[in-house]
Design an enzyme around this catalytic site. Structure first.
Site, mmCIF file in Angstrom:
data_model
loop_
_atom_site.group_PDB
_atom_site.id
_atom_site.type_symbol
_atom_site.label_atom_id
_atom_site.label_comp_id
_atom_site.label_asym_id
_atom_site.label_seq_id
_atom_site.Cartn_x
_atom_site.Cartn_y
_atom_site.Cartn_z
ATOM 1 N N SER A 206 -13.921 -31.253 75.709
ATOM 2 C CA SER A 206 -12.841 -32.159 75.286
ATOM 3 C C SER A 206 -13.270 -32.963 74.065
ATOM 4 C CB SER A 206 -12.452 -33.085 76.433
ATOM 5 O OG SER A 206 -11.280 -33.782 76.113
ATOM 6 N N ASN A 207 -12.573 -34.042 73.771
ATOM 7 C CA ASN A 207 -12.927 -34.929 72.650
ATOM 8 C C ASN A 207 -12.653 -36.367 73.063
ATOM 9 O OD1 ASN A 207 -10.073 -35.576 71.960
ATOM 10 N ND2 ASN A 207 -10.020 -33.375 71.573
#
Ligand code: CTP
Length: 398
Positions: A206-207
């Protein structure tokens, strides 16, 4: 000016409650329909008789009255706006923590309309760290906090903490009602937050996107009268405007599918999500066990939602994309504008202090397909959302 406007006024225990009397008079004079809720402490400062006579409605105070249940849900849905003026330090703290021990708090917690508050307290209370923290907390719930004035306080001291004058609140409302219907009849689709790309049942890629920017845009669009659908990746953010249709998704593919379903009849599309560009080719059925020193995961490109929508864009659709860059910001944003056939790109750079992921503030530049470039100062994400929505409205109005 306020004909057919339904205004719910909450009055809490503060000496500034006398100003609420003047506020009711001005609201009624402007043609508004006013209902008043008071707390027990407020009734020590102003009498229900005065308030009901001026507002032309019975005063609401108790959750239960003569075996009648005061329908707080109805009240919050009835109102076009809920003003809490004065807002005492005590009610502020309850709002920050979600306490529900009176009719005013029950109405606040279930209200679907925009909420504005006008705090009133002594300077030392106003400057106390807990007050500051509570103010920031209720702002993060999308309540609008009117500024306090500087001047003589009830204590006899001079300083910050005086409640906004009734005339200032009327000015705020004039602006509020003037601008709220600009997007009425428009359907808006917004994406927000990150996506999670599963590796195995316990891990994902993810980020750092928090979703704050997209949520603020959704709230602002709804405030302007649009019918909003928000497709949100995993985020802790919450919406205060209940009319917004929120669809929670997890992966880039889920977000793609949801957007394809809802984009067709949207007039405005704002893609603020930080969609993963790559996803694992396969998701392991069981937890991957630690073995060799090096480990590789095969990734495949996700579908680009903005690009796809740009290819399908209809004449009556406005498509806004985002670009978060760390180098060659303007050049990359310009490339995205063209490659994705967007009408504008909102650029934010991680090189700007206090901008981008996780912060409550942001600094943006909007690149428009006509070549126009508009740069904005560092502002709260709520203010940035206003700028973005105003920009889009100005483009729609040609
Ligand atoms: N976007 C999208 N779908 C993707 C990837 C990005 O809709 N699979 C959208 C984002 O929501 C944003 C815009 O495309 O509005 C730009 O995203 P960004 O990640 O900055 O650009 P990319 O095209 O992914 O390019 P790069 O990662 O190389 O900068």
């Amino acid at each position: 000016m306020f004909k057919n406007k339904k205004i719910l006024l909450g009055i809490t225990g503060s000496i500034a409650a006398y100003k609420a009397i003047l506020l009711i008079r001005l609201l009624i004079k402007e043609g508004a329909e006013v209902k008043v809720i008071i707390t027990k402490a407020a009734s020590d400062f102003v009498t229900p008789l005065t308030l009901s006579t001026l507002s032309k409605n019975p005063i609401l105070q108790d959750l239960f009255n003569n075996n009648d249940w005061a329908n707080h849900v109805e009240l919050g849905r009835w109102a076009d706006i809920f003003i809490i003026a004065p807002l005492s330090c005590n009610t502020l703290a309850k709002m920050a923590y979600g306490l529900c021990d009176n009719l005013l708090m029950a109405t606040y917690l279930s209200a679907t309309c925009p909420i504005i508050v006008a705090p009133a307290m002594d300077e030392d209370m106003w400057k106390h760290p807990s007050t500051k923290k509570n103010i920031e907390t209720i702002k993060s719930y999308n309540n609008t906090v009117l500024s306090v004035n500087n001047g003589e306080l009830a204590s006899g001291l001079f300083g910050e903490g005086r409640m906004a004058e009734p005339e200032q609140i009327i000015d705020y409302l004039k602006e509020f009602f003037n601008t709220t219907n600009e997007l009425s009849g428009k359907k808006v689709l917004i994406t927000a937050g990150p996506t999670y790309e599963a590796i195995d049942p316990v891990r994902y890629i993810s980020n750092h996107s928090s979703g704050k920017m997209g949520f603020a845009i959704a709230e602002e669009m709804a405030l302007k009268g649009a019918s909003v659908t928000l497709v949100a990746g995993p985020t802790k953010e919450i919406l205060t405007t209940k009319s917004i249709k929120r669809i929670d998704v997890v992966s880039a593919n889920d977000m793609y599918n949801s957007c394809m379903e809802h984009a067709k009849d949207s007039n405005i599309i704002v893609m603020s999500a930080a969609v993963a560009d790559y996803t694992p080719v396969a998701i392991a059925k069981d937890k991957i066990k630690k073995k060799e020193d090096a480990f590789e995961i095969s990734l495949t490109k996700t579908k680009d939602i903005l690009y796809t929508l740009g290819q399908q864009k209809k004449a009556n659709q406005f498509l806004a994309g985002f670009a978060l860059e760390t180098t060659n910001e303007m050049a990359f944003a310009q490339q995205k504008l063209v490659a994705k056939n967007a009408d504008c790109i909102v650029l934010n750079s991680l090189n700007d202090a206090d901008a981008g992921f996780g912060h409550n503030t942001n600094k943006i530049t909007i690149l428009d397909k006509s070549g126009e470039i508009t740069t904005f100062n560092l502002k709260s994400k709520k203010e940035v959302a206003k700028d973005i929505v105003s920009f889009i409205i100005s483009k729609l109005n040609g």
